[in-house]
Write a protein that holds these residues in place. Structure first.
Motif: not given
Length: 136
Positions: A114-115, A117-119, A71, A67, A69, A122-123
């Protein structure tokens, strides 16, 4: 049948990644050859090499993780805008320079969002039967 479709798509993804990888290496090689012929290295050249490096990193991440990222393209866009500002600033009017600087700021804020949201969110690992994170 569905499994064959997934395999075909994965094969096409890998073929596309291989084409991008080869093209990126060729472009980086051409840039290095141009710098060698000119006998000098400019900031614009270095920024272009950073763009190629980010493309290679993005390709590697996709090969390993399967996948991409979000970013990574944002980083590439930031470096590309910085390169454009470095090259074109003398020929631009103040409003255009300000707009491009604002674009870099917006892209940087997008990376932060985005960072974050990722933290915070998480996916979850996806399996072929749970595409898009849908729950059964």
């Amino acid at each position: 049948m569905r499994e064959r479709g997934f395999r075909l798509i994965r094969l096409l993804e890998y073929a596309g990644l291989l084409v991008v990888l080869i093209a990126t290496l060729a472009a980086a090689g051409q840039e290095i050859a141009l710098m060698y012929r000119q006998g000098r290295v400019t900031v614009a050249d270095l920024l272009m090499l950073f763009i190629y490096l980010e493309l290679l990193a993005m390709n590697g991440i996709y090969w390993r993780a399967g996948r991409l990222p979000v970013r990574m393209p944002l980083y590439i866009a930031i470096v590309a805008m910085a390169r454009h500002l470095t090259l074109e600033t003398p020929d631009m009017n103040a409003w255009t320079t300000l707009a491009e600087g604002g674009t870099v700021l917006l892209l940087s804020l997008a990376v932060l969002v985005v960072r974050y949201g990722h933290i915070r969110l998480p996916y979850r690992d996806e399996d072929p039967d749970n595409i898009g994170g849908r729950r059964s």
